[in-house]
Design an enzyme around this catalytic site. Structure first.
Site, PDB file in Angstrom:
ATOM      1  N   LEU A 123     -15.433   9.074 -18.745  1.00 24.64           N
ATOM      2  CA  LEU A 123     -15.391   8.740 -20.044  1.00 24.64           C
ATOM      3  C   LEU A 123     -16.318   7.645 -20.964  1.00 24.64           C
ATOM      4  O   LEU A 123     -16.352   8.391 -21.828  1.00 24.64           O
ATOM      5  CB  LEU A 123     -13.731   8.426 -20.391  1.00 24.64           C
ATOM      6  CG  LEU A 123     -13.553   8.436 -21.548  1.00 24.64           C
ATOM      7  CD1 LEU A 123     -12.824   9.464 -22.289  1.00 24.64           C
ATOM      8  CD2 LEU A 123     -11.458   7.890 -22.122  1.00 24.64           C
ATOM      9  N   THR A 124     -16.340   6.428 -20.651  1.00 20.49           N
ATOM     10  CA  THR A 124     -16.754   5.472 -21.519  1.00 20.49           C
ATOM     11  C   THR A 124     -18.086   6.450 -21.428  1.00 20.49           C
ATOM     12  O   THR A 124     -19.120   6.597 -20.519  1.00 20.49           O
ATOM     13  CB  THR A 124     -16.377   4.166 -20.555  1.00 20.49           C
ATOM     14  OG1 THR A 124     -15.314   4.235 -20.612  1.00 20.49           O
ATOM     15  CG2 THR A 124     -17.564   3.475 -21.558  1.00 20.49           C
ATOM     16  N   GLY A 127     -22.544   4.378 -26.547  1.00 23.53           N
ATOM     17  CA  GLY A 127     -21.663   4.640 -27.189  1.00 23.53           C
ATOM     18  C   GLY A 127     -20.589   4.263 -28.114  1.00 23.53           C
ATOM     19  O   GLY A 127     -20.443   4.636 -29.147  1.00 23.53           O
ATOM     20  N   GLY A 241      -2.845   4.825 -16.196  1.00 23.28           N
ATOM     21  CA  GLY A 241      -4.123   3.921 -16.619  1.00 23.28           C
ATOM     22  C   GLY A 241      -3.207   2.626 -16.672  1.00 23.28           C
ATOM     23  O   GLY A 241      -3.724   1.676 -15.996  1.00 23.28           O
ATOM     24  N   ARG A 267      -0.456 -30.394  -0.194  1.00 26.73           N
ATOM     25  CA  ARG A 267      -2.087 -31.706  -0.700  1.00 26.73           C
ATOM     26  C   ARG A 267      -0.864 -32.522  -0.374  1.00 26.73           C
ATOM     27  O   ARG A 267      -0.002 -32.371  -1.126  1.00 26.73           O
ATOM     28  CB  ARG A 267      -2.482 -30.872  -1.832  1.00 26.73           C
ATOM     29  CG  ARG A 267      -3.570 -31.666  -2.361  1.00 26.73           C
ATOM     30  CD  ARG A 267      -4.606 -31.442  -1.508  1.00 26.73           C
ATOM     31  NE  ARG A 267      -6.193 -32.186  -2.208  1.00 26.73           N
ATOM     32  CZ  ARG A 267      -7.333 -32.911  -1.454  1.00 26.73           C
ATOM     33  NH1 ARG A 267      -7.401 -32.394  -0.683  1.00 26.73           N
ATOM     34  NH2 ARG A 267      -8.384 -33.121  -3.193  1.00 26.73           N
ATOM     35  N   PHE A 277       4.637 -34.250  -8.235  1.00 23.85           N
ATOM     36  CA  PHE A 277       4.498 -35.190  -9.601  1.00 23.85           C
ATOM     37  C   PHE A 277       4.734 -33.571 -11.236  1.00 23.85           C
ATOM     38  O   PHE A 277       5.155 -32.067 -10.754  1.00 23.85           O
ATOM     39  CB  PHE A 277       2.653 -34.446  -9.888  1.00 23.85           C
ATOM     40  CG  PHE A 277       2.186 -35.696  -9.305  1.00 23.85           C
ATOM     41  CD1 PHE A 277       1.896 -36.253  -9.640  1.00 23.85           C
ATOM     42  CD2 PHE A 277       1.864 -35.472  -7.671  1.00 23.85           C
ATOM     43  CE1 PHE A 277       1.628 -37.718  -9.005  1.00 23.85           C
ATOM     44  CE2 PHE A 277       1.053 -36.173  -7.349  1.00 23.85           C
ATOM     45  CZ  PHE A 277       0.894 -37.902  -7.603  1.00 23.85           C
ATOM     46  N   GLN A 278       5.226 -33.919 -12.010  1.00 26.63           N
ATOM     47  CA  GLN A 278       6.111 -33.156 -13.360  1.00 26.63           C
ATOM     48  C   GLN A 278       5.476 -32.105 -13.642  1.00 26.63           C
ATOM     49  O   GLN A 278       6.192 -31.017 -13.862  1.00 26.63           O
ATOM     50  CB  GLN A 278       7.402 -34.104 -13.528  1.00 26.63           C
ATOM     51  CG  GLN A 278       8.104 -33.178 -14.660  1.00 26.63           C
ATOM     52  CD  GLN A 278       8.711 -34.256 -15.663  1.00 26.63           C
ATOM     53  OE1 GLN A 278       8.527 -34.750 -16.400  1.00 26.63           O
ATOM     54  NE2 GLN A 278      10.597 -33.732 -15.374  1.00 26.63           N
ATOM     55  N   GLY A 340     -11.049 -29.091  -7.024  1.00 27.71           N
ATOM     56  CA  GLY A 340     -12.196 -28.742  -6.651  1.00 27.71           C
ATOM     57  C   GLY A 340     -12.657 -27.237  -5.393  1.00 27.71           C
ATOM     58  O   GLY A 340     -13.592 -26.505  -5.763  1.00 27.71           O
ATOM     59  N   GLU A 363     -10.143   0.114 -19.425  1.00 26.43           N
ATOM     60  CA  GLU A 363      -8.827   1.107 -19.654  1.00 26.43           C
ATOM     61  C   GLU A 363      -8.494   0.602 -20.942  1.00 26.43           C
ATOM     62  O   GLU A 363      -6.723   1.024 -21.514  1.00 26.43           O
ATOM     63  CB  GLU A 363      -7.590   1.042 -19.011  1.00 26.43           C
ATOM     64  CG  GLU A 363      -7.545   1.258 -17.276  1.00 26.43           C
ATOM     65  CD  GLU A 363      -8.371   2.187 -16.900  1.00 26.43           C
ATOM     66  OE1 GLU A 363      -8.677   3.102 -17.546  1.00 26.43           O
ATOM     67  OE2 GLU A 363      -8.300   2.338 -15.686  1.00 26.43           O
TER      68      GLU A 363
END
Length: 386
Positions: A123-124, A127, A241, A267, A277-278, A340, A363
């Site tokens: 379709l695409t 322009g 879609g 970890r 850890f909150q 990281g 889509e």
């Protein structure tokens, strides 16, 4: 409202989950680097019915509901969003071949449903991206058929697929949405040529190319539906879609959330697990809430589309907007939790993030989804549950 799945739907999920874990998950990173999924993997998906979800049973399909499809694509995307999305697009194109007349559909559709052949949805154009009605590709009358000229861009599976479902202007006197028709043709017919494979941020496991049509001959049996009905077919296909891509975002986000959960439990920093850890607990809580809310929106939209509701399109737009934005945000938070490590290919987060970023554009970009939603509010009424 009953949110429970049926036994049949649970079986669909189990089948898709097993296939994804065995055939997709171990190789997804490799396919991302290589730029394609092996053809035999897609054929295996076809053997399970995942290539003909919406085709009628008499044409070899499963005749599944849109909700069934969303459940299946969510499970597949937990392993590889790019492969799941490629199968979703194939299904969108394959379903349209049921509109072909007589022998052509009976020959073509079963091959697509089985995975023996793959289809691309074309379709695409350069322009005519968000403005899908501005098609420049032409299908000019030529005897009892047509002659196709023009081009398409960003076509998933192009160069590997066997069948192209192409939308072109067949009435040269009409403009906008009128006069557009849909055709199915051999992907390697004389006059069809392809550009280079795009080097993309996401969906790297599925090839994407431009296609050029130079005087491609089409016979009457290749017309899908009636002449001039192509735009309507395209828009109805895009409703489904959008739900499929939304479901793929749910799957990718679920995988990212599970990875984040495992990571914070394993970890350690400052002599204690990250899970204590909150700040990270709150991140996980928000990610889970976003995911559940998006999942319910997608399933609600699928139920309305299956029911043929007049407001189904706007629900599909809301579901696509919400699920793809939420999916990307959840992946981004999961990557942040990994620090990281999340930036390295050793972990799946960077691949999931790239794939789900793609979903905010394909889509129909999410800005267009907002246009659809706002237009409904301003022209008609706000939506209410009933």
């Amino acid at each position: 409202m009953d949110f429970d799945l049926t036994e049949e739907q649970r079986a669909f999920c189990q089948s898709a989950r097993a296939f994804a874990q065995q055939a997709l998950a171990p190789y997804a990173a490799q396919w991302d680097q290589q730029g394609h999924v092996p053809r035999q993997v897609l054929q295996q998906a076809g053997e399970l019915g995942f290539c003909g979800l919406y085709l009628p049973e008499q044409l070899g399909g499963m005749q599944a509901s849109r909700l069934d499809g969303c459940l299946i694509f969510e499970e597949l995307a937990k392993a590889c969003p790019a492969t799941a999305a490629w199968l979703a697009i194939h299904n969108m194109a394959a379903a349209l071949t049921a509109h072909a007349p007589g022998p052509f559909a009976r020959d073509l559709a079963p091959a697509l449903a089985s995975g023996a052949k793959l289809a691309s949805f074309c379709l695409t154009e350069a322009g005519a991206g968000s403005d899908a009605a501005a098609l420049a590709t032409r299908a000019r009358p030529d005897g009892a058929g047509w002659r196709l000229d023009g081009g398409k861009v960003f076509i998933s599976g192009a160069g590997i697929s066997d069948v192209l479902v192409v939308f072109a202007r067949s009435d040269m006197q009409a403009s906008g949405r009128r006069g557009i028709s849909a055709f199915a043709l051999d992907a390697h017919a004389p006059g069809v040529s392809y550009g280079r494979a795009e080097d993309k941020l996401g969906w790297r496991a599925q090839p994407t190319r431009s296609i050029h049509f130079d005087g491609v001959r089409l016979h009457a049996g290749q017309l899908l539906g009636a002449a001039g009905e192509g735009f309507g077919l395209a828009m109805r296909s895009l409703d489904g879609g959008r739900l499929n891509i939304a479901a793929c975002s749910l799957g990718g986000a679920q995988a990212a959330l599970q990875l984040a959960q495992q990571y914070v439990l394993q970890r350690r920093q400052f002599s204690r697990p990250l899970s204590e850890f909150q700040a990270l607990q709150f991140k996980l809580a928000d990610m889970q809430t976003q995911l559940v809310a998006a999942r319910q929106m997608v399933r609600l939209a699928a139920v309305r589309l299956d029911a043929g509701r007049a407001d189904a399109s706007v629900y599909c737009a809301m579901a696509k907007r919400l699920a793809t934005d939420a999916g990307y945000a959840i992946c981004n938070e999961a990557l942040q939790i990994h620090g990281g490590n999340g930036l390295t290919a050793e972990y799946p987060l960077e691949r999931l993030l790239r794939d789900l970023r793609t979903h905010q554009i394909v889509e129909g970009a999410n800005e267009i989804m907002r246009v659809i939603i706002a237009r409904h509010i301003l022209q008609e009424t706000t939506l209410e549950m009933d």
